[in-house]
Design a protein around this motif. Sequence first.
Motif, PDB file in Angstrom:
ATOM      1  N   VAL A 154       0.685  -1.173  -0.048  1.00 46.10           N
ATOM      2  CA  VAL A 154       0.042   0.004   0.080  1.00 46.10           C
ATOM      3  C   VAL A 154       0.774   1.295   0.029  1.00 46.10           C
ATOM      4  O   VAL A 154       1.898   1.294   0.506  1.00 46.10           O
ATOM      5  CB  VAL A 154      -0.855   0.040   1.364  1.00 46.10           C
ATOM      6  N   ASN A 155       0.308   2.328  -0.839  1.00 50.52           N
ATOM      7  CA  ASN A 155       1.112   3.482  -0.845  1.00 50.52           C
ATOM      8  C   ASN A 155       0.435   4.476   0.051  1.00 50.52           C
ATOM      9  O   ASN A 155      -0.472   5.096  -0.627  1.00 50.52           O
ATOM     10  CB  ASN A 155       1.411   3.901  -2.289  1.00 50.52           C
ATOM     11  N   LEU A 156       0.821   4.758   1.447  1.00 47.35           N
ATOM     12  CA  LEU A 156       0.073   5.445   2.205  1.00 47.35           C
ATOM     13  C   LEU A 156       0.539   7.032   1.783  1.00 47.35           C
ATOM     14  O   LEU A 156      -0.224   7.731   2.334  1.00 47.35           O
ATOM     15  CB  LEU A 156       0.491   5.131   3.782  1.00 47.35           C
ATOM     16  N   SER A 158       0.237   8.504  -0.748  1.00 46.49           N
ATOM     17  CA  SER A 158      -0.626   8.906  -1.517  1.00 46.49           C
ATOM     18  C   SER A 158      -2.201   8.976  -0.974  1.00 46.49           C
ATOM     19  O   SER A 158      -3.148   8.896  -1.890  1.00 46.49           O
ATOM     20  CB  SER A 158      -0.513   8.249  -2.831  1.00 46.49           C
ATOM     21  N   SER A 159      -2.129   8.533   0.125  1.00 46.51           N
ATOM     22  CA  SER A 159      -3.523   8.413   0.628  1.00 46.51           C
ATOM     23  C   SER A 159      -3.759   9.338   2.006  1.00 46.51           C
ATOM     24  O   SER A 159      -3.320   8.937   3.038  1.00 46.51           O
ATOM     25  CB  SER A 159      -3.844   7.030   1.349  1.00 46.51           C
ATOM     26  N   SER A 161      -5.972  10.544   3.792  1.00 47.95           N
ATOM     27  CA  SER A 161      -6.862  10.673   4.893  1.00 47.95           C
ATOM     28  C   SER A 161      -6.193   9.547   5.971  1.00 47.95           C
ATOM     29  O   SER A 161      -6.534   9.867   7.236  1.00 47.95           O
ATOM     30  CB  SER A 161      -8.184   9.959   4.569  1.00 47.95           C
ATOM     31  N   VAL A 162      -5.400   8.726   5.594  1.00 46.07           N
ATOM     32  CA  VAL A 162      -4.811   7.820   6.516  1.00 46.07           C
ATOM     33  C   VAL A 162      -4.077   8.592   7.362  1.00 46.07           C
ATOM     34  O   VAL A 162      -3.842   8.361   8.691  1.00 46.07           O
ATOM     35  CB  VAL A 162      -4.046   6.851   5.984  1.00 46.07           C
ATOM     36  N   GLN A 249       1.135  15.738  -2.016  1.00 43.20           N
ATOM     37  CA  GLN A 249      -0.251  15.086  -2.114  1.00 43.20           C
ATOM     38  C   GLN A 249      -0.822  15.113  -0.862  1.00 43.20           C
ATOM     39  O   GLN A 249      -2.138  14.578  -0.801  1.00 43.20           O
ATOM     40  CB  GLN A 249       0.264  13.737  -2.490  1.00 43.20           C
TER      41      GLN A 249
END
Length: 306
Positions: A154-156, A158-159, A161-162, A249
């Motif tokens: 998983v690429n956090l 680019s997320s 909200s996490v 990002q």
Amino acid sequence: MTKHGFFYEIRKNRTLFLMALPAILLVFLISYIPMAGIILAFKDYRFDLGVFGSHWNGFENFKYFFNSGTGLRVTRNTILYNLMNLITSQLFAVMIAIFINEMRGKYFKKVTQSIIFLPFFISWTIVGVFVYNIFNYETGTLNSVLKSLHMDPVNLYSSPSVWIWIICFFNSWKWVGYTSVIYIASILSIDAECFEAAEIDGANVFQKIFYITIPSISPTIFIMFLLNIGRILRGDFQMFYQIIGNNGQLFDKTDVIDTFVFRSLLTSGDIAMPAAATFYQSVLCFVIIMVVNGVIRKTRPDNALF
């Protein structure tokens, strides 16, 4: 000279005022003299004209700050993070303090308290390295574990909200030991006869916690809450900058007023708009703490700051 006047108090307590003089001078030099920079928020600042030679432009800097959409975004993020950090760190600190207080093993209690207190001494720079090495897409620990379990990485980064939960977790991890010391000291000040009387009456450990410990430390909880609510619009710059850095990002969910001001000064060199942002931040902090203190003064007068 009246017996209740300002100069009468100084003459009467001149020794105490003399002892406090170095601290008063320090606060005046560091906190009050720089306030003159507030006027930059209302000026179209030009380096060649200087602070006092630049033209006044009213509220134009504030209008640009909010019309660009940045003002509402960083305000939302700052309040959200501070509320979450305030609730989690204080709640965990109270729980840890009660847990340590209820321990009976002397050495086990000291070792546990030292381990929980240790993260406070780790700088945010080191914490930022931890975070990067855990969540890095290519070589991070998390994705290494996922790959070993034959799961997709998983690429956090680019997320966005996490990162609300990640930042909240590391903030609690770093501060909970330090804050719990204050609550442990408050618990130790409770009269031991109260606990002995409760034990004689047959109270179990949970009844002692809910009917003696928590009510007794509630003034400390309110004071800590008020001190922290005054910083509700002040983000921990080191924490956000060392964990997030300049990852554009994630700005939508992680950019707070302090990181925005720092980035604006680095990239644009415009001093006026960051000054407007910090002035807006300070005014709102003042209003919030006055309102919250007023509410507490109405409901619990003994726990208000003033």
